[in-house]
Design a protein around this motif. Structure first.
Motif, PDB file in Angstrom:
ATOM      1  N   LEU A 197       0.828  -1.212   0.000  1.00  0.00           N
ATOM      2  CA  LEU A 197       0.000   0.000   0.000  1.00  0.00           C
ATOM      3  C   LEU A 197       0.859   1.258   0.000  1.00  0.00           C
ATOM      4  CD1 LEU A 197      -2.680  -1.154   2.600  1.00  0.00           C
ATOM      5  CD2 LEU A 197      -3.055  -0.835   0.145  1.00  0.00           C
ATOM      6  N   ASP A 198       1.813   1.329   0.913  1.00  0.00           N
ATOM      7  CA  ASP A 198       2.647   2.534   1.018  1.00  0.00           C
ATOM      8  C   ASP A 198       3.666   2.632  -0.104  1.00  0.00           C
ATOM      9  OD1 ASP A 198       1.608   3.827   3.388  1.00  0.00           O
ATOM     10  OD2 ASP A 198       2.394   2.124   4.506  1.00  0.00           O
TER      11      ASP A 198
ATOM     12  N   LYS B 168       1.261   4.455  -2.646  1.00  0.00           N
ATOM     13  CA  LYS B 168       0.799   5.768  -2.192  1.00  0.00           C
ATOM     14  C   LYS B 168       0.734   5.739  -0.678  1.00  0.00           C
ATOM     15  CE  LYS B 168      -3.254   8.828  -2.526  1.00  0.00           C
ATOM     16  NZ  LYS B 168      -4.622   8.968  -3.099  1.00  0.00           N
TER      17      LYS B 168
ATOM     18  N   LEU C  74      -0.477   5.813   2.874  1.00  0.00           N
ATOM     19  CA  LEU C  74      -1.790   5.616   3.475  1.00  0.00           C
ATOM     20  C   LEU C  74      -1.827   6.322   4.829  1.00  0.00           C
ATOM     21  CD1 LEU C  74      -4.593   4.209   3.498  1.00  0.00           C
ATOM     22  CD2 LEU C  74      -3.459   2.265   4.628  1.00  0.00           C
TER      23      LEU C  74
ATOM     24  N   VAL D 120      -8.224   3.134   9.534  1.00  0.00           N
ATOM     25  CA  VAL D 120      -8.686   4.260   8.726  1.00  0.00           C
ATOM     26  C   VAL D 120     -10.208   4.213   8.686  1.00  0.00           C
ATOM     27  CG1 VAL D 120      -6.622   4.391   7.285  1.00  0.00           C
ATOM     28  CG2 VAL D 120      -8.512   2.937   6.578  1.00  0.00           C
TER      29      VAL D 120
ATOM     30  N   VAL E  95     -10.365   5.763   3.340  1.00  0.00           N
ATOM     31  CA  VAL E  95     -10.207   4.744   2.299  1.00  0.00           C
ATOM     32  C   VAL E  95     -10.549   5.342   0.941  1.00  0.00           C
ATOM     33  CG1 VAL E  95     -11.088   2.551   1.412  1.00  0.00           C
ATOM     34  CG2 VAL E  95     -10.668   2.807   3.854  1.00  0.00           C
TER      35      VAL E  95
ATOM     36  N   TYR F 139      -7.795   7.621  -0.248  1.00  0.00           N
ATOM     37  CA  TYR F 139      -6.611   6.873  -0.692  1.00  0.00           C
ATOM     38  C   TYR F 139      -6.793   6.359  -2.118  1.00  0.00           C
ATOM     39  CZ  TYR F 139      -3.015   3.266  -0.963  1.00  0.00           C
ATOM     40  OH  TYR F 139      -1.955   2.495  -1.377  1.00  0.00           O
TER      41      TYR F 139
ATOM     42  N   ARG G  91      -5.162  -2.092   7.912  1.00  0.00           N
ATOM     43  CA  ARG G  91      -4.382  -2.055   6.665  1.00  0.00           C
ATOM     44  C   ARG G  91      -4.683  -3.301   5.814  1.00  0.00           C
ATOM     45  NH1 ARG G  91      -0.008   1.315   6.316  1.00  0.00           N
ATOM     46  NH2 ARG G  91       1.134  -0.206   5.078  1.00  0.00           N
TER      47      ARG G  91
ATOM     48  N   VAL H 203      -7.809  -2.692   3.962  1.00  0.00           N
ATOM     49  CA  VAL H 203      -7.590  -1.743   2.864  1.00  0.00           C
ATOM     50  C   VAL H 203      -6.965  -2.462   1.671  1.00  0.00           C
ATOM     51  CG1 VAL H 203      -6.413   0.378   2.140  1.00  0.00           C
ATOM     52  CG2 VAL H 203      -7.397   0.224   4.432  1.00  0.00           C
TER      53      VAL H 203
END
Length: 212
Positions: free
Chosen positions: A24-25, A28, A30, A39, A44, A47, A106, A109
């Protein structure tokens, strides 16, 4: 190799890669709530660059799967406790108290990234995830672990242990017979391992497996 369509359509495949939340990171950053773990629906949506309604619709369709992977709907005492731990969710400026709040880990997500079709960010997450999986699989390709162990042991016996016995035999008088017997035993083990390894290679070749 897993392709994007299979990932979108197969829950089993999604589950197999859900531990790779670091992806994810990589795509982009998060943003997380102050607890560093969760989150909200709005976060969400931000993001993935979609509307909150798009996220809500997706969570309704896949509620059970997402719940297993860290989505939770907080109410009552759980909600008040969560809000007290996350000051940014304070209800002081709200005219009415919030009755419920959906939060996502996470892992949840990442699960959404593998379900959300109409998001460029989600597509990039899937692409990066598949690239990582392909790289891992490529590193694991080649002879099976047991084969590699057998080969290493065979090399160790032939290049190290047998020459060591030869040196000991030359330098020894009293126990020379015992050392010769031990050396001969090691050489028999080496030959058996070489024969076993050769048979495995022949079987792999017949099955269309690796030939090197």
């Amino acid at each position: 190799m897993i392709d994007e369509t299979a990932l979108l359509e197969s829950r089993a495949l999604r589950t197999s890669v859900l531990d790779r939340t670091e992806v994810l990171d990589r795509v982009k950053a998060l943003s997380l709530l102050p607890d560093g773990l969760h989150v909200t629906t709005a976060m969400v949506a931000a993001y993935f660059g979609v509307t909150t309604e798009a996220v809500r619709q997706l969570t309704r369709r896949h509620r059970e799967e997402l719940a297993v992977n860290g989505m939770a709907v907080l109410r009552g005492a759980d909600l008040r406790r969560f809000e007290s731990d996350n000051v940014s969710l304070s209800l002081g400026s709200y005219p009415q108290a919030r009755r419920s709040l959906t939060v996502y880990s996470r892992r949840a997500v990442l699960n959404i990234a593998m379900l959300l079709r109409d998001s460029e960010v989600a597509r990039r997450v899937r692409t990066y995830l598949l690239d990582v999986e392909q790289s891992v699989r490529a590193r694991l390709d080649g002879p099976a672990l047991d084969d590699r162990i057998d080969e290493r042991i065979t090399q160790l016996l032939g290049r190290t242990v047998v020459p060591m016995f030869n040196a000991l035999i030359e330098a020894s008088g009293e126990h020379q017979g015992e050392l010769v017997a031990l050396r001969d035993g090691v050489q028999r083990i080496e030959q058996r391992l070489r024969s076993h390894h050769a048979r495995l290679r022949r079987l792999e070749t017949r099955r269309g497996g690796p030939t090197e």
